[in-house]
Design an enzyme around this catalytic site. Structure first.
Site, PDB file in Angstrom:
ATOM      1  N   LYS A  76      80.322  67.212 -17.561  1.00  0.00           N
ATOM      2  CA  LYS A  76      80.667  65.952 -16.948  1.00  0.00           C
ATOM      3  C   LYS A  76      82.212  65.100 -17.652  1.00  0.00           C
ATOM      4  CE  LYS A  76      78.458  60.858 -16.308  1.00  0.00           C
ATOM      5  NZ  LYS A  76      77.549  60.337 -16.450  1.00  0.00           N
ATOM      6  N   ASP A 113      82.597  54.937 -18.195  1.00  0.00           N
ATOM      7  CA  ASP A 113      81.259  54.462 -16.952  1.00  0.00           C
ATOM      8  C   ASP A 113      81.151  52.689 -16.953  1.00  0.00           C
ATOM      9  OD1 ASP A 113      79.644  54.286 -14.794  1.00  0.00           O
ATOM     10  OD2 ASP A 113      78.064  55.333 -15.608  1.00  0.00           O
ATOM     11  N   LYS A 149      76.337  47.895 -14.996  1.00  0.00           N
ATOM     12  CA  LYS A 149      75.916  48.062 -16.449  1.00  0.00           C
ATOM     13  C   LYS A 149      75.013  46.367 -17.081  1.00  0.00           C
ATOM     14  CE  LYS A 149      76.819  52.933 -17.295  1.00  0.00           C
ATOM     15  NZ  LYS A 149      75.729  53.888 -16.886  1.00  0.00           N
ATOM     16  N   ASP A 207      80.556  59.073 -22.233  1.00  0.00           N
ATOM     17  CA  ASP A 207      79.886  59.343 -20.886  1.00  0.00           C
ATOM     18  C   ASP A 207      80.789  60.804 -20.395  1.00  0.00           C
ATOM     19  OD1 ASP A 207      77.501  59.204 -18.704  1.00  0.00           O
ATOM     20  OD2 ASP A 207      78.686  58.395 -17.060  1.00  0.00           O
ATOM     21  N   ASP A 217      76.206  53.463 -10.007  1.00  0.00           N
ATOM     22  CA  ASP A 217      76.478  53.883 -11.308  1.00  0.00           C
ATOM     23  C   ASP A 217      75.636  55.142 -11.412  1.00  0.00           C
ATOM     24  OD1 ASP A 217      76.764  53.604 -14.174  1.00  0.00           O
ATOM     25  OD2 ASP A 217      74.253  52.479 -14.324  1.00  0.00           O
ATOM     26  N   GLU A 237      76.958  58.094 -10.350  1.00  0.00           N
ATOM     27  CA  GLU A 237      78.672  58.237  -9.992  1.00  0.00           C
ATOM     28  C   GLU A 237      78.588  60.166 -10.677  1.00  0.00           C
ATOM     29  OE1 GLU A 237      78.556  58.040 -14.089  1.00  0.00           O
ATOM     30  OE2 GLU A 237      77.833  56.292 -13.107  1.00  0.00           O
ATOM     31  N   ARG A 290      76.879  62.337 -10.697  1.00  0.00           N
ATOM     32  CA  ARG A 290      76.568  63.901  -9.858  1.00  0.00           C
ATOM     33  C   ARG A 290      77.480  63.515  -8.932  1.00  0.00           C
ATOM     34  NH1 ARG A 290      70.549  61.086  -8.541  1.00  0.00           N
ATOM     35  NH2 ARG A 290      70.963  60.930 -11.561  1.00  0.00           N
TER      36      ARG A 290
END
Length: 571
Positions: free
Chosen positions: A342, A347, A354, A367, A427, A429, A431
């Site tokens: 990933k 993010d 967030k 992330d 959020d 995202e 995946r």
């Protein structure tokens, strides 16, 4: 700088020691020797890596400092502990090693001999400091002529983690005393096979090197490590241990790359920078590693609607899809593997922003911890050059931001295998990016896939900050990865793939939603990813949200590199 010669510590005079969106729903697709240990920082002038060489303006005009790559000369020697000369001697001792007789003298032969050379000072000093060999204990003792560090190994020292900790403690003691030349020994090697001794030496070397590394690229002032050499005493010598320590060197270089990528902020490491780093790796190992970087238009041609939907808002930092392939030119059959990471370089959460102190938005530079591990593994394998594997390293790099072009809650996106996803939370995202990355990996004809992702906060609720969660429907693959992690000293735990939870992931208007309604978030995240993996491909998902970052050290860990490399070599 004084040197430590144990045989004359007590007799020598006192001397001072020197004190690191596009929603592509309309695009439906068909279903005594020694050697140098170089550690090249990401910002090294010599390495000219992109993170250091970034040319354009960056937010805040921040640019990493230049630094020279430190070198540690590592040797496995048969020198007796009492005859070794240097600045600092670190001894790993178990609780049993610290046992004493009725006269409060050591029973352990090595400690007994060392204490005799010091006229009882070691025994007296360790008693005064209440050192009993418990795990986590360490005491640094200064004697006339040098220093000795005692490091507790607990009830037994049977795991790589114990020896990593020993090496790290030795590195910390070297840093605090500004030692240049250090040695590490075990108080007892009873019960250790020849293979165990070799593995222990490798783990100690790993601990010292990673413990010596400090990422000072963004400090206005910093001190350089003074450590120049490490002698590993009493664990054997010869070509086998030399090869194993050299292996540790290559893995450490990959771990350090992973750490530097995660540590660097999002105004330094962008998707373009990750792509350039991949190009640098391919250039360095061009005889065994090739690279293909896809831009947004090329990804659109491949109908990567899920990935591009996440990336749509970041108009200033467009996405880059990274594909490295490792393959030696030998003719023997190769097992085809894929490592998918990933790669969210930042993010924000998107429109599901967030917010609040608990969101840890300030740490969302990490992330891309999965991508960092994959690129670190590529670097290490470029050096190690295993001949019986073909490895594909895949990263869908992008940012998850907010703009008029961005993905909205309720949007429906279509992945490159034609499956549709209702985005009920922007959020979740990672995946979405992994969906298209996993499809791409399967299209390379691979037999096995491991993906690494800082996917869920739920895994940290389940396993805490130090343990990754492993999800797979394949028992054999699970056993392989668990064994590789144990050999590497990295912690993971196999989690259940509870298929009944998938009912909660079904959408009323699309094939699925991207975030489950409540508990079991790490499991539903893994079940989501499973929808994008061919049934004939063995697949394992590692949720590394916890261990890629150390809150205690406020630094990246490089987690995953060691396990990935070890797993590849076992295939």
């Amino acid at each position: 700088m004084a040197t430590l010669r144990v045989s004359s510590l007590f007799a020598s005079s006192s001397s001072s020691l020197h004190s690191n969106p596009s929603v592509f729903t309309k695009y439906q697709s068909s279903p005594k020797w020694a050697f140098s240990f170089p550690v090249t920082p990401l910002c090294s002038k010599r390495s000219k890596r992109i993170v250091h060489c970034i040319a354009g303006d960056t937010l805040g005009l921040t640019r990493p400092n230049e630094s020279d790559a430190p070198k540690i000369s590592i040797g496995a020697k048969d020198t007796a502990v009492v005859q070794w000369q240097g600045d600092l001697l670190a001894i790993g001792a178990t609780e049993n090693d610290m046992a004493r007789d009725e006269n409060s003298k050591f029973k352990n032969p090595l400690l007994q001999q060392l204490d005799s050379e010091l006229n009882g000072l070691l025994s007296a000093a360790s008693s005064e400091e209440d050192f009993s060999g418990k795990s986590g204990q360490s005491v640094n003792l200064r004697f006339p002529g040098g220093r000795i560090s005692l490091v507790g190994l607990g009830s037994s020292a049977s795991s790589p983690t114990s020896y990593h900790s020993l090496g790290q403690a030795a590195a910390a003691a070297a840093r605090s005393s500004q030692a240049r030349n250090i040695a590490v020994a075990l108080a007892s090697t009873d019960g250790l096979s020849a293979e165990s001794k070799i593995n222990s030496a490798s783990a100690i070397a790993t601990g010292v090197v990673l413990g010596s590394f400090e990422d000072n690229r963004f400090r206005s002032e910093s001190k350089k490590s003074t450590l120049e050499s490490l002698d590993i005493l009493g664990l054997g010598t010869g070509p086998e241990i030399e090869r194993k320590i050299k292996y540790a060197e290559h893995v450490c270089a990959g771990v350090i790359l992973g750490r530097e990528l995660v540590n660097a902020p999002a105004n330094i490491v962008t998707p373009a920078v990750l792509a350039e780093e991949a190009k640098k790796i391919a250039s360095t190992y061009s005889d065994v590693i090739s690279v293909n970087i896809l831009d947004a238009e090329q990804c659109k041609e491949l109908k990567m609607g899920a990935y591009l939907a996440v990336a749509a808002a970041a108009t200033e930092n467009p996405p880059y899809f990274i594909h490295l392939c490792f393959k030696t030119p030998t003719k023997e059959r190769k097992t085809k593997l894929a490592l998918v990471g990933k790669g969210l370089t930042f993010d924000s959460g998107g429109y599901n922003l967030k917010v609040g102190a608990g969101s840890r938005i300030e740490l969302m530079k990490n992330d891309m911890g999965g991508a960092a591990a994959v690129l670190g593994a590529a670097k290490a394998l470029g050096e190690i050059r295993p001949s019986r594997v073909e490895v594909h390293f895949i990263v869908a790099a992008c940012e998850n931001m907010i703009s008029a072009e961005g993905m909205r809650p309720g949007d429906i996106v279509t992945a490159s295998n034609g499956k549709t996803i209702e985005v009920n939370n922007t959020d979740a995202e990672g995946r979405l990016t992994l969906a298209d990355a996993l499809i791409y990996a399967c299209n390379q004809g691979v037999e096995k896939i491991i993906d690494l992702a800082t996917l869920t906060g739920a895994i940290m609720v389940a396993l805490g900050p130090s343990v990754a969660g492993a999800f797979t429907p394949n028992d054999g693959l699970a056993n392989e990865v668990v064994a590789a992690a144990e050999a590497s000293g990295e912690k993971l735990w196999r989690m259940p793939m509870e298929e009944s939870y998938w009912e909660s992931m079904k959408s009323g208007v699309a094939d699925m939603i991207n975030l489950g309604p409540g508990n079991g978030g790490a499991i539903t995240g893994a079940l989501f990813l499973k929808q994008f993996v061919d049934e004939k491909v063995q697949w394992l998902h590692l949720d590394v949200a916890g261990p890629v970052w150390s809150d205690e050290k406020k630094n990246a860990t490089g987690y995953g590199v060691s396990t990935l490399v070890e797993w590849v070599l076992r295939n």
